[in-house]
Scaffold this active site. Structure first.
Site, PDB file in Angstrom:
ATOM      1  N   ASN A   1      -3.646  13.150  -4.448  1.00 45.16           N
ATOM      2  CA  ASN A   1      -4.882  13.434  -5.185  1.00 45.16           C
ATOM      3  C   ASN A   1      -5.492  14.767  -4.763  1.00 45.16           C
ATOM      4  OD1 ASN A   1      -4.956  11.160  -6.837  1.00 45.16           O
ATOM      5  ND2 ASN A   1      -5.988   9.916  -5.296  1.00 45.16           N
TER       6      ASN A   1
ATOM      7  N   GLU B   1      -4.735   2.388  -4.147  1.00 42.21           N
ATOM      8  CA  GLU B   1      -3.273   2.410  -4.193  1.00 42.21           C
ATOM      9  C   GLU B   1      -2.671   1.134  -3.621  1.00 42.21           C
ATOM     10  OE1 GLU B   1      -4.510   4.851  -0.509  1.00 42.21           O
ATOM     11  OE2 GLU B   1      -5.232   4.448  -2.519  1.00 42.21           O
TER      12      GLU B   1
ATOM     13  N   ASP C   1       0.856  -1.181   0.000  1.00 42.01           N
ATOM     14  CA  ASP C   1       0.000   0.000   0.000  1.00 42.01           C
ATOM     15  C   ASP C   1       0.897   1.237   0.000  1.00 42.01           C
ATOM     16  OD1 ASP C   1      -2.742   1.207   0.345  1.00 42.01           O
ATOM     17  OD2 ASP C   1      -1.723   2.076   2.074  1.00 42.01           O
TER      18      ASP C   1
ATOM     19  N   ASP D   1      -2.898   9.360 -10.733  1.00 45.94           N
ATOM     20  CA  ASP D   1      -2.848   8.274 -11.719  1.00 45.94           C
ATOM     21  C   ASP D   1      -1.439   8.071 -12.247  1.00 45.94           C
ATOM     22  OD1 ASP D   1      -5.528   7.968 -11.354  1.00 45.94           O
ATOM     23  OD2 ASP D   1      -6.130   8.897 -13.250  1.00 45.94           O
TER      24      ASP D   1
END
Length: 538
Positions: A421, A456, A413, A430
């Site tokens: 973001n 993620e 992770d 992205d």
């Protein structure tokens, strides 16, 4: 002759031969009878050679038998099975031609005991390595060179063909077939590790069907018939491996157990890859690369010129075949006259139809490949999606249980991903995910798999990977992510959890433990790897 035309003629001439009398054909195998040559046994036992008008004798190989290429070049046999080193003979000017490569990937690997502490090619430095003579072990030597190992730093010993030398510690690594010797160690209860050349970018063809150039010149129809019947034998052998294994044990290798033959069959299917590559396929560019590897190792002199080495069928334009059939009797004489009158038109029609079908099949393959990609990959990263990962992981877990192999997973992770973001937008997020996906790919072995689990989160499947192997891989991924994003000023890191398959554990339980280890890594400060305790200690 095109396969469609060949099929038509076989149907018309089911009881006739290519010649007035069936040619006696000999095939020299590379080793003793085993599943490695299953396609040729099936072609013989199920009458495929006989239907093609051929009487075929299979000659067993082995350490005391004639070497296949030497027997072929001496005119003692018509066909032979060779390793990719056959290209060396062609570069030396020998009239040998490659008809088909059965194995798209070589089974050669360094076999080591699991307790030897040897995991990579670099770990072999200073060790005692037992290998086959000359270019028989070229892919293993090429892998060592590619990884920067000086061959002078190794103690290279000629093979004794006795696996006890490895078992009893007289050598540290043994030149083995991953489809064979591992089974023997498994039966002895000895854990092992394989160092495979293809995991390090060295990928040679193996079990190449070859013929003498003179046979191709003089009997092109015989060569085509033998090749097509042999490939059909391989298709049937791979389609029914258990039935084929039983046939081989009954008729060729009674000393081998069915379990051993089935172990070999499963391994060979992965090397032949019939679902992905046409049986016998050979790529000229790949042969060029293989030949250059042999030159680099000193087995052959350059420059590389492979003109005439790869087989091209000549019997499609052999108009004498109809006249040869006339010797079979009045019926054949009549048939030959009909064929002589209509052969050109029929040939053109068959070729047009074959071209049309090939075009349709190619479009279908492309469409199916696209559907498969859409159904099994993550659109953003190109990695496998969750569905595909669970499917492959389930299969690998069953295989690990069957053969007693270790298996591990890595749950990963990204740390502090949400602020990316929030601050820079989802497009930037992205980009990070795509970069991380590529970094993970670069760290994996060929046998490893990775998927985007969601958001993620990423999952890595490590078949044949013990906890130590998986931990080292997880650390390598963690460091690559940290180094990459430190260099770009992004400050992205990753936390990873490692878990290895327990004795009666299913995929759900394995992933739960890996997720728990990931949580521990987060709790301990992130940017680290934690290993889950074994099931028995949980």
């Amino acid at each position: 002759m095109h396969r469609a035309a060949w099929t038509v003629l076989l149907g018309l001439l089911a009881t006739t031969s290519i010649h007035a009398a069936e040619p006696d054909i000999t095939l020299q195998l590379r080793w003793k009878h085993q599943f490695q040559f299953a396609g040729y046994y099936v072609a013989k036992q199920e009458g495929l050679y006989e239907q093609a008008g051929l009487s075929v004798r299979l000659i067993q190989g082995g350490p005391d038998a004639a070497k296949p290429l030497e027997a072929l070049l001496a005119g003692e046999v018509d066909f032979a099975i060779a390793k990719s080193g056959v290209v060396i003979e062609r570069m030396r000017g020998e009239p040998v031609v490659a008809l088909a490569a059965i194995m798209q990937t070589s089974p050669n690997a360094w076999l080591v005991r699991a307790d030897a502490g040897i995991h990579t090619p670099l770990d072999l430095v200073g060790k005692r390595l037992m290998l086959m003579p000359g270019h028989e072990s070229a892919e293993l030597l090429a892998m060592l060179r590619r990884e920067g190992v000086d061959l002078d730093e190794l103690e290279l010993l000629p093979t004794s063909h006795d696996l006890d030398d490895l078992v009893e510690g007289r050598v540290d690594a043994y030149d083995a077939y991953e489809t064979n010797e591992p089974w023997q160690l498994k039966r002895k209860g000895i854990d092992y590790h394989l160092i495979k050349p293809r995991a390090y970018g060295v990928n040679f063809y193996n079990d190449v069907l070859v013929a003498h150039e003179s046979l191709i010149d003089q009997e092109p129809a015989v060569v085509d018939a033998f090749l097509e019947a042999s490939l059909e034998g391989w298709r049937r052998a791979l389609a029914e491996p258990e039935k084929t294994a039983a046939m081989i044990q009954a008729n060729y290798a009674p000393e081998r157990s069915l379990a051993h033959l089935q172990f070999e069959a499963e391994g060979l299917a992965e090397l032949i890859m019939p679902e992905l590559v046409a049986l016998g396929h050979m790529n000229p560019g790949r042969w060029q690369s293989i030949a250059e590897s042999y030159v680099a190792l000193g087995f052959a002199d350059g420059p590389v010129d492979l003109g005439g080495f790869l087989y091209e069928s000549r019997s499609a334009t052999d108009y004498t075949m109809a006249y040869r059939m006339a010797a079979g009797g009045f019926f054949l004489l009549l048939l030959a006259s009909l064929l002589a009158a209509h052969f050109a038109r029929l040939n053109n029609r068959l070729r047009r139809e074959a071209a049309r079908r090939m075009a349709v099949e190619e479009r279908l393959r492309e469409h199916q490949a696209e559907l498969f990609r859409l159904a099994n990959t993550d659109a953003l990263t190109g990695l496998w999606n969750r569905h595909r990962f669970e499917e492959v992981a389930g299969r690998e877990i069953r295989r690990a249980r069957r053969y007693g192999h270790p298996l591990s997973v890595i749950f990963m992770d990204l740390d502090h991903f949400k602020p990316i973001n929030d601050q820079y937008g989802h497009a930037a997020g992205d980009d990070v995910l795509r970069t991380v996906a590529e970094l993970i790919r670069e760290c994996l072995r060929e046998s490893d798999s990775v998927c985007r689990w969601g958001g993620e989160e990423f999952l890595v499947l490590v078949p044949h990977g013990c906890p130590e192997d998986a931990y080292r891989l997880a650390e390598r991924i963690r460091q690559r992510v940290k180094d990459c994003h430190d260099a770009e000023g992004g400050g992205i890191t990753a936390s990873l959890g490692v878990a290895s398959l327990g004795e009666s554990e299913d995929l759900h339980g394995l992933l739960q433990r890996a997720d728990g280890a990931l949580y521990q890594a987060k709790e301990a400060g992130r940017d680290r790897v934690k290993v889950a305790r074994p099931v028995s200690d949980s």
